[in-house]
Design an enzyme around this catalytic site. Structure first.
Site, PDB file in Angstrom:
ATOM      1  N   ASP A  53      41.292  49.161  38.324  1.00  0.00           N
ATOM      2  CA  ASP A  53      41.022  47.828  37.768  1.00  0.00           C
ATOM      3  C   ASP A  53      40.487  47.908  36.346  1.00  0.00           C
ATOM      4  O   ASP A  53      39.531  48.661  36.069  1.00  0.00           O
ATOM      5  CB  ASP A  53      39.963  47.125  38.628  1.00  0.00           C
ATOM      6  N   SER A  77      35.640  45.871  42.698  1.00  0.00           N
ATOM      7  CA  SER A  77      34.716  45.571  43.798  1.00  0.00           C
ATOM      8  C   SER A  77      33.742  46.724  43.995  1.00  0.00           C
ATOM      9  O   SER A  77      32.710  46.562  44.661  1.00  0.00           O
ATOM     10  CB  SER A  77      35.483  45.286  45.088  1.00  0.00           C
ATOM     11  N   GLU A 100      45.265  36.772  45.627  1.00  0.00           N
ATOM     12  CA  GLU A 100      44.014  36.804  46.398  1.00  0.00           C
ATOM     13  C   GLU A 100      43.574  35.391  46.756  1.00  0.00           C
ATOM     14  O   GLU A 100      43.453  34.510  45.882  1.00  0.00           O
ATOM     15  CB  GLU A 100      42.918  37.515  45.589  1.00  0.00           C
ATOM     16  N   LYS A 113      45.280  47.489  36.833  1.00  0.00           N
ATOM     17  CA  LYS A 113      45.411  46.100  37.292  1.00  0.00           C
ATOM     18  C   LYS A 113      44.526  45.230  36.423  1.00  0.00           C
ATOM     19  O   LYS A 113      43.400  45.630  36.104  1.00  0.00           O
ATOM     20  CB  LYS A 113      45.005  45.994  38.764  1.00  0.00           C
ATOM     21  N   GLU A 153      43.215  41.002  35.788  1.00  0.00           N
ATOM     22  CA  GLU A 153      43.145  39.672  36.391  1.00  0.00           C
ATOM     23  C   GLU A 153      43.631  38.605  35.418  1.00  0.00           C
ATOM     24  O   GLU A 153      43.258  38.607  34.243  1.00  0.00           O
ATOM     25  CB  GLU A 153      41.694  39.366  36.809  1.00  0.00           C
TER      26      GLU A 153
HETATM   27  O1  KIV Z   1      38.418  44.921  43.332  1.00  0.00           O
HETATM   28  C1  KIV Z   1      39.136  44.928  44.351  1.00  0.00           C
HETATM   29  O2  KIV Z   1      38.857  45.613  45.351  1.00  0.00           O
HETATM   30  C2  KIV Z   1      40.335  44.117  44.314  1.00  0.00           C
HETATM   31  C3  KIV Z   1      41.049  43.862  45.609  1.00  0.00           C
HETATM   32  C4  KIV Z   1      40.213  43.058  46.511  1.00  0.00           C
HETATM   33  C5  KIV Z   1      42.390  43.266  45.389  1.00  0.00           C
HETATM   34  O3  KIV Z   1      40.727  43.663  43.289  1.00  0.00           O
END
Ligand code: KIV
Length: 263
Positions: free
Chosen positions: A82, A44, A180, A111, A113
């Site tokens: 991420d 994000s 989410e 993390k 997806e």
């Molecule tokens: O990118 C992000 O901030 C996220 C969260 C909203 C879980 O993946």
């Protein structure tokens, strides 16, 4: 939280896990000073800090820069970074290279997806010493395929698919899974069925933990206020008021004054 194993401990002890998404050293230092458990360097960042319309614009390089900044701000924190759009779609070696960059930048874990198409990548990363957090439901990197940022898994078929994906993530060795924007009842069922913790965002109260983006919980963006994100202060109004106080002081020749004037 000291390390990634605390996620499993929290799940066993039914202790809620609190994760906050942030992208820079100063904010990471503030989160580290709080009682939050972990920091997520979410993709994000592409939207919040870089002004892009979606997370599709995040790159490994961008994620590494922000992960390193967060690590400098919070040297002892559990930091999950991420893996950005497409970075794990080009085979195990490409995924390992991307995850390696984030780990070397200071991540404790990565993390990613979804799970379909990553079935070989996830154990490969884990077997290489990289803890993996899953992310199901609304997976923003697929925003174009999903037709927008909207609640997922509302039909019985889609809910069953998500439950199977969550079970698969656990089997593949993920240490936790973000859920989410899914119905609260589904998140509760998934949480009950898994041995690993679920971290919800827009997934109701019955997940093991919750994650919010720092700028959302501080109310810093008056144009983006998702229904599921509670604002703990009106950051936008506070910041604009402070800026206008500064402007007023300069225009009225009240700033600088006193000890602000260096001899
Ligand atoms: O990118 C992000 O901030 C996220 C969260 C909203 C879980 O993946």
């Amino acid at each position: 939280m000291k390390d990634i194993l605390d996620f499993a401990r929290a799940r066993r002890e039914e202790r809620p896990i609190v994760v906050v998404a942030a992208y820079d050293a100063l904010m990471a230092r503030l989160i580290a000073a709080s009682e939050a458990d972990a920091i997520l360097v979410g993709d994000s960042v592409a939207m919040v800090a870089h002004g892009h319309p979606s997370t599709v614009h995040a790159t490994v390089e961008m994620m590494a820069v922000h992960t390193a900044a967060v690590r400098r701000g919070a040297p002892a924190a559990v930091v999950v970074a991420d893996l950005p759009f497409l970075s794990v779609r080009d085979g195990r070696s490409a995924a390992l290279r991307a995850a390696g960059e984030l780990m070397r930048a200071g991540a404790t874990a990565v993390k990613l997806e979804g799970v379909a198409g990553h079935e070989d990548v996830i154990p490969h990363l884990i077997g290489s010493g990289i803890p993996v957090m899953g992310h199901l439901g609304l997976t923003p990197q697929s925003v174009h395929a999903l037709g927008g940022h909207r609640v997922q898994a509302r039909t019985p078929e889609a809910a069953a698919r998500l439950q199977a994906e969550a079970a698969l993530l656990e089997k593949l060795g993920a240490f936790a899974v973000v859920l989410e924007c899914v119905p609260a009842s589904l998140a509760a069922a998934v949480t009950g069925a898994l041995g690993i913790p679920t971290i919800g965002i827009g997934a109701g109260p019955q997940t093991t933990g919750q994650v919010l983006v720092l700028s959302d919980l501080l109310g810093l963006d008056s144009q983006f206020q998702p229904r599921f994100a509670r604002r703990y202060c009106d950051g936008a109004a506070t910041v604009v008021a402070a800026l206008n106080a500064f402007v007023g002081d300069v225009r009225a020749a009240r700033f600088p004054a006193g000890r602000e004037i260096l001899a």
